[in-house]
Design a protein around this motif. Structure first.
Motif, PDB file in Angstrom:
ATOM      1  N   GLN A 167       0.831  -1.233  -0.059  1.00 14.28           N
ATOM      2  CA  GLN A 167       0.005   0.062  -0.010  1.00 14.28           C
ATOM      3  C   GLN A 167       0.742   1.183   0.019  1.00 14.28           C
ATOM      4  OE1 GLN A 167      -3.463  -0.727   0.699  1.00 14.28           O
ATOM      5  NE2 GLN A 167      -4.150   1.509   0.530  1.00 14.28           N
ATOM      6  N   MET A 168       1.808   1.344   0.706  1.00 10.78           N
ATOM      7  CA  MET A 168       2.885   2.341   0.968  1.00 10.78           C
ATOM      8  C   MET A 168       3.612   2.522  -0.007  1.00 10.78           C
ATOM      9  SD  MET A 168       1.430   3.473   3.881  1.00 10.78           S
ATOM     10  CE  MET A 168       2.404   4.732   4.442  1.00 10.78           C
ATOM     11  N   ASN A 169       4.477   1.640  -0.528  1.00 10.24           N
ATOM     12  CA  ASN A 169       5.587   1.620  -1.388  1.00 10.24           C
ATOM     13  C   ASN A 169       5.757   0.405  -2.322  1.00 10.24           C
ATOM     14  OD1 ASN A 169       7.884   1.924  -2.832  1.00 10.24           O
ATOM     15  ND2 ASN A 169       9.109   1.960  -1.055  1.00 10.24           N
ATOM     16  N   PHE A 170       4.695   0.606  -3.381  1.00 11.71           N
ATOM     17  CA  PHE A 170       4.719  -0.857  -4.134  1.00 11.71           C
ATOM     18  C   PHE A 170       5.811  -1.232  -5.053  1.00 11.71           C
ATOM     19  CE2 PHE A 170       2.839  -2.770  -8.111  1.00 11.71           C
ATOM     20  CZ  PHE A 170       2.167  -3.867  -7.615  1.00 11.71           C
ATOM     21  N   ILE A 171       6.758  -0.155  -5.536  1.00  8.81           N
ATOM     22  CA  ILE A 171       7.775  -0.572  -6.121  1.00  8.81           C
ATOM     23  C   ILE A 171       9.058  -1.242  -5.128  1.00  8.81           C
ATOM     24  CG2 ILE A 171       9.566   0.378  -7.643  1.00  8.81           C
ATOM     25  CD1 ILE A 171       7.138   0.581  -8.908  1.00  8.81           C
TER      26      ILE A 171
END
Length: 268
Positions: A149-153
């Motif tokens: 959710q916060m940092n997909f990559i």
């Protein structure tokens, strides 16, 4: 409806045999992940490949968050593809979560299925101690989903090498990371939640189709205990330990994967 289903799931049919074999990809992947496997089957089998809605070249406009809020929605799509192609007695090869999707579909319509091959399967990823070890605490899964959710990559680059488990072959982890990143982040997160929080243990008793369980070595997603549990609770099942490491043997060790599938189909 037939055209819609085949377009929706980007269905591709090849091969010349009378027996149909269907390959179903796992979470974060698409049908291209089978490219090292398929050529060994096209001479003797009719090969069916597809993408789940939200993956690969599927039609993303068909994505329905309610329908795909559990694995039954994906199982329904598998059955619709089989119906659209008028298939019977299919050999279904499912990687990871597709193992359970195929099993659920076979419970609904067993006549569509002749055999199931499960590659790195798990009926439940979350531990239910002391009676069941799935490999993850609930907290682990929650943190994974929060990271998506916060940092997909960042999530993709963190997870890919861990689950691929072939550190000397960085190209494999890079391919998987690229595959993860090509997904719509919202759909990928919901599919991850549906996958990692699913519990198919109660369904195992209803499954009747002969099944090969291919258990990978050093698999961080589906540890040995999970394979043993599945084999103990799934009638007509055969458990085969692989030398291939990690969760993607069809990429890292395609030769062994092909050989074990063919061995099973020959003797079964």
């Amino acid at each position: 409806m037939t055209i819609d289903v085949l377009v929706r799931n980007n269905v591709n049919v090849s091969g010349t045999g009378s027996q149909t074999i269907m390959f179903a990809h796992g979470f974060g992947c698409d049908q291209d992940m089978w490219r090292y496997i398929v050529p060994s089957f096209t001479e003797n089998y009719r090969v069916v490949l597809f993408d789940y809605v939200g993956s690969g070249e599927s039609q993303i406009n068909y994505y329905d968050a309610d329908k795909y809020s559990n694995l039954q929605g994906y199982a329904q799509d598998v059955l619709e593809i089989m119906e659209a192609l008028n298939l019977r007695d299919v050999i279904f090869v499912g990687h990871s979560v597709s193992s359970m999707i195929g099993m659920l579909a076979s419970i609904h319509e067993p006549t569509y299925f002749k055999q199931i091959v499960m590659l790195g399967p798990s009926p439940r990823y979350v531990n239910d101690l002391p009676s069941y070890y799935g490999g993850f605490d609930r907290r682990d899964i929650d943190e994974l989903l929060e990271m998506m959710q916060m940092n997909f990559i960042g999530w993709a680059s963190y997870l890919a090498p861990i689950v691929m488990q072939n550190p000397e072959r960085k190209d494999l982890a890079e391919e998987l990371e690229k595959s993860f990143c090509s997904r719509d982040p919202h759909i990928a997160r919901q599919f991850a939640e549906v996958t990692f929080l699913s519990d198919c243990r109660v369904d195992l008793d209803q499954a009747s189709v002969p099944t090969l369980i291919l258990q990978c070595s050093d698999d961080s997603i589906a540890p040995v205990e999970v394979g043993n549990y599945l084999h103990a609770h799934l009638k007509n099942s055969r458990l085969q330990q692989m030398t291939a490491k990690g969760h993607y043997p069809h990429l890292s060790q395609p030769e062994e994967t092909i050989r074990l599938i063919k061995d099973y189909l020959t003797i079964a």
